[in-house]
Scaffold this active site. Structure first.
Site, PDB file in Angstrom:
ATOM      1  N   GLU A   1      12.688  -1.742  65.606  1.00 49.48           N
ATOM      2  CA  GLU A   1      11.771  -2.640  66.321  1.00 49.48           C
ATOM      3  C   GLU A   1      12.275  -2.851  67.741  1.00 49.48           C
ATOM      4  O   GLU A   1      13.468  -3.120  67.959  1.00 49.48           O
ATOM      5  CB  GLU A   1      11.707  -3.967  65.559  1.00 49.48           C
ATOM      6  CG  GLU A   1      10.328  -4.550  65.433  1.00 49.48           C
ATOM      7  CD  GLU A   1       9.334  -3.692  64.647  1.00 49.48           C
ATOM      8  OE1 GLU A   1       8.647  -2.852  65.278  1.00 49.48           O
ATOM      9  OE2 GLU A   1       9.255  -3.870  63.426  1.00 49.48           O
TER      10      GLU A   1
ATOM     11  N   THR B   1      12.608  -0.639  69.894  1.00 48.31           N
ATOM     12  CA  THR B   1      13.434   0.499  70.295  1.00 48.31           C
ATOM     13  C   THR B   1      12.599   1.582  70.975  1.00 48.31           C
ATOM     14  O   THR B   1      13.147   2.419  71.687  1.00 48.31           O
ATOM     15  CB  THR B   1      14.115   1.147  69.068  1.00 48.31           C
ATOM     16  OG1 THR B   1      13.110   1.370  68.075  1.00 48.31           O
ATOM     17  CG2 THR B   1      15.182   0.257  68.485  1.00 48.31           C
ATOM     18  N   ASP B   2      11.272   1.567  70.765  1.00 49.26           N
ATOM     19  CA  ASP B   2      10.462   2.705  71.253  1.00 49.26           C
ATOM     20  C   ASP B   2      10.480   2.813  72.778  1.00 49.26           C
ATOM     21  O   ASP B   2      10.623   3.899  73.324  1.00 49.26           O
ATOM     22  CB  ASP B   2       9.039   2.703  70.679  1.00 49.26           C
ATOM     23  CG  ASP B   2       8.207   1.471  70.954  1.00 49.26           C
ATOM     24  OD1 ASP B   2       8.741   0.476  71.508  1.00 49.26           O
ATOM     25  OD2 ASP B   2       6.995   1.489  70.624  1.00 49.26           O
TER      26      ASP B   2
ATOM     27  N   SER C   1     -18.857  -4.846  69.231  1.00 51.25           N
ATOM     28  CA  SER C   1     -17.851  -5.071  68.199  1.00 51.25           C
ATOM     29  C   SER C   1     -18.423  -6.012  67.154  1.00 51.25           C
ATOM     30  O   SER C   1     -18.837  -7.130  67.478  1.00 51.25           O
ATOM     31  CB  SER C   1     -16.583  -5.688  68.798  1.00 51.25           C
ATOM     32  OG  SER C   1     -15.776  -6.195  67.755  1.00 51.25           O
TER      33      SER C   1
ATOM     34  N   GLY D   1      -4.353  -9.400  65.632  1.00 51.28           N
ATOM     35  CA  GLY D   1      -3.271 -10.324  66.003  1.00 51.28           C
ATOM     36  C   GLY D   1      -2.240 -10.519  64.902  1.00 51.28           C
ATOM     37  O   GLY D   1      -1.406 -11.407  64.983  1.00 51.28           O
TER      38      GLY D   1
ATOM     39  N   GLY E   1       0.002  -8.300  64.030  1.00 51.81           N
ATOM     40  CA  GLY E   1       1.155  -7.417  64.214  1.00 51.81           C
ATOM     41  C   GLY E   1       0.987  -6.091  63.497  1.00 51.81           C
ATOM     42  O   GLY E   1       1.964  -5.401  63.203  1.00 51.81           O
TER      43      GLY E   1
ATOM     44  N   SER F   1      -4.821  -3.183  68.185  1.00 52.31           N
ATOM     45  CA  SER F   1      -5.137  -2.727  69.545  1.00 52.31           C
ATOM     46  C   SER F   1      -5.021  -1.211  69.648  1.00 52.31           C
ATOM     47  O   SER F   1      -5.915  -0.543  70.180  1.00 52.31           O
ATOM     48  CB  SER F   1      -4.244  -3.424  70.582  1.00 52.31           C
ATOM     49  OG  SER F   1      -2.911  -3.373  70.179  1.00 52.31           O
TER      50      SER F   1
ATOM     51  N   GLU G   1      -3.014   1.011  77.717  1.00 52.53           N
ATOM     52  CA  GLU G   1      -2.529  -0.332  77.381  1.00 52.53           C
ATOM     53  C   GLU G   1      -1.513  -0.819  78.419  1.00 52.53           C
ATOM     54  O   GLU G   1      -1.525  -1.976  78.826  1.00 52.53           O
ATOM     55  CB  GLU G   1      -1.925  -0.337  75.971  1.00 52.53           C
ATOM     56  CG  GLU G   1      -1.631  -1.747  75.504  1.00 52.53           C
ATOM     57  CD  GLU G   1      -1.658  -1.919  73.998  1.00 52.53           C
ATOM     58  OE1 GLU G   1      -2.223  -1.070  73.295  1.00 52.53           O
ATOM     59  OE2 GLU G   1      -1.109  -2.930  73.537  1.00 52.53           O
TER      60      GLU G   1
ATOM     61  N   ASP H   1       2.912   2.657  68.232  1.00 53.53           N
ATOM     62  CA  ASP H   1       1.663   2.312  67.537  1.00 53.53           C
ATOM     63  C   ASP H   1       0.614   3.400  67.720  1.00 53.53           C
ATOM     64  O   ASP H   1      -0.064   3.814  66.777  1.00 53.53           O
ATOM     65  CB  ASP H   1       1.108   0.976  68.057  1.00 53.53           C
ATOM     66  CG  ASP H   1       2.115  -0.152  67.947  1.00 53.53           C
ATOM     67  OD1 ASP H   1       3.188   0.067  67.348  1.00 53.53           O
ATOM     68  OD2 ASP H   1       1.835  -1.247  68.465  1.00 53.53           O
TER      69      ASP H   1
HETATM   70  C1  GLA Z   1       4.470  -3.595  69.597  1.00 51.39           C
HETATM   71  C2  GLA Z   1       4.385  -2.443  70.587  1.00 51.39           C
HETATM   72  C3  GLA Z   1       5.232  -1.257  70.133  1.00 51.39           C
HETATM   73  C4  GLA Z   1       6.648  -1.690  69.769  1.00 51.39           C
HETATM   74  C5  GLA Z   1       6.638  -2.910  68.861  1.00 51.39           C
HETATM   75  C6  GLA Z   1       8.018  -3.468  68.635  1.00 51.39           C
HETATM   76  O1  GLA Z   1       3.870  -3.228  68.380  1.00 51.39           O
HETATM   77  O2  GLA Z   1       3.048  -2.035  70.758  1.00 51.39           O
HETATM   78  O3  GLA Z   1       5.246  -0.264  71.132  1.00 51.39           O
HETATM   79  O4  GLA Z   1       7.414  -1.913  70.926  1.00 51.39           O
HETATM   80  O5  GLA Z   1       5.828  -3.959  69.373  1.00 51.39           O
HETATM   81  O6  GLA Z   1       8.802  -2.550  67.959  1.00 51.39           O
END
Ligand code: GLA
Length: 395
Positions: free
Chosen positions: A34, A36-37, A68, A122, A124, A128, A160, A172
């Protein structure tokens, strides 16, 4: 799923008086890795079996009309508008993708689109990215363009970053485009190469939704990314050849702890540790060692809570409840943070009892009944609705 597709086709016909084509893009889970990307590190996502659908039909002009069903909203704009500005709502994700596809050289047809889905917004789970990818896939297909999935993921991320204004990483969008049913992927966010990671079928991945929706999290997210950049700037005057926290070892970070403010150091400590944990977790899953994978997930949560400071009281509560339950290998917050879901690696024989206990204990503590979902990794984005379309047109 079929009912969503049938409803979507019916809504499209009602709005735009013709038959659409359907495309679907999934939300994501992430076992570990998490924040780290965007540090060129490793992540371990899979596609969720919940999605956003886009119904689309071309128009002869250069307008996009978007509806939508989730937001109950209609937005229209022109692909040739030279002064496109974000509106601060859901339509920015789609408009941003259209703008950056065109900038990348794709000539898009105007289109009517209707969106619907069963992915909570929203929470998580990356709704999006699912909006972006479903729209990108739909627009490219009706415009007769070839789709390279990694290229589409990169363009959606750019939209984004630069149109919506969230400096997210690639995880994502990548997993929504490139997921493999039945597996998680260990993704190298620098090379954008991935390999499958198989999760022992005896284990279940259980998502528990705090129902806290992460409003205003974009500012905190961007601030974390800046902290990481400050850490790299401080370290790069001392360590040759580094361009991201991916390149820094734990020993190097400790050696230069005094080169940066304490908060920046703690952010970097999370990232460097999390990249290492992600690689170890992949090795543990390869070896069928669920205990070790769970232990690393627990450490990930503690680090996100204490060093990266992106958890919240409700996420911590769910993690504490989970860890006290027998058969839970590991539990942690998932995604960007400040609300949304926890991900729990649970012994399959205990998953049902775990879900019940979690629902009861969380409701007792907060008054909120949490949705709980066992997740089976699904496929990446693609055309959808063939069954639904045939059914509707046969009526
Ligand atoms: C969101 C971002 C991702 C990533 C996560 C945390 O989902 O869109 O790119 O950074 O948070 O790991």
């Amino acid at each position: 799923m079929e009912s969503i597709e049938q409803d979507l086709i019916a809504a499209f016909r009602q709005s735009f008086q013709r038959a659409p084509r359907l495309f679907r893009a999934p939300g994501r889970i992430n076992l570990i890795g998490e924040h780290t990307d965007y540090n060129d590190g490793f992540v371990m996502p899979a596609a969720l079996n919940l999605s956003i659908w886009a119904a689309i039909a071309p128009r002869p002009d250069r307008r996009l009309r978007l509806r939508s069903l989730i937001m109950d909203d209609i937005v229209e704009f022109d692909l040739d508008d030279p002064a496109a500005q974000p509106r601060g709502d859901w339509s920015d994700y789609i408009r941003g993708v259209a703008i950056f596809l065109e900038q990348a050289g794709y000539r898009l047809s105007g289109a009517d689109l209707v969106f619907d889905g069963n992915l909570p917004i929203g929470a998580g789970l990356s709704a999006s990215a699912a909006f972006e990818v479903s729209a990108g896939f739909a627009l490219l297909t009706i415009s007769g363009a070839e789709i390279d999935r990694v290229e589409l993921a990169k363009i959606c991320q750019r939209a984004e970053n630069q149109f919506v204004g969230v400096r997210c990483g690639i995880m994502d969008q990548y997993i929504s485009c490139c997921a493999v049913a039945g597996s998680a992927l260990l993704l190298d966010c620098r090379s954008l190469t991935a390999r499958k990671v198989t999760i022992d079928p005896q284990a279940r991945l259980v998502l528990c939704d705090t129902m806290v929706r992460h409003q205003l999290a974009a500012d905190e997210y961007n601030a974390r990314r800046e902290d990481c950049e400050r850490a790299v700037a401080a370290l790069s005057t001392r360590i040759a050849g580094i361009s991201a926290l991916r390149d820094v070892t734990f020993d190097q970070l400790m050696r230069y702890v005094d080169s940066m403010p304490e908060l920046v150091f703690r952010r970097a400590r999370h990232v460097v540790g999390e990249i290492d944990r992600t690689l170890r977790a992949a090795a543990a899953l390869d070896a069928g060692d669920l205990e070790e994978c769970g232990r690393l997930m627990n450490l990930s949560h503690d680090s996100l809570r204490d060093d990266y400071q992106v958890s919240c009281a409700e996420l911590d509560l769910m993690v504490d409840i989970a860890r006290s339950f027998p058969g839970v290998y590991g539990a942690r917050m998932m995604g960007g943070g400040f609300g949304g879901c926890t991900i729990n690696l649970v012994d399959g024989t205990r998953a049902e009892a775990f879900a019940q206990a979690m629902a009861e204990r969380y409701r007792t503590a907060t008054g909120v009944t949490p949705p709980i979902l066992a997740c089976v990794p699904g496929p990446g984005a693609g055309p959808a609705g063939l069954i639904g379309a045939a059914h509707v047109s046969a009526r």
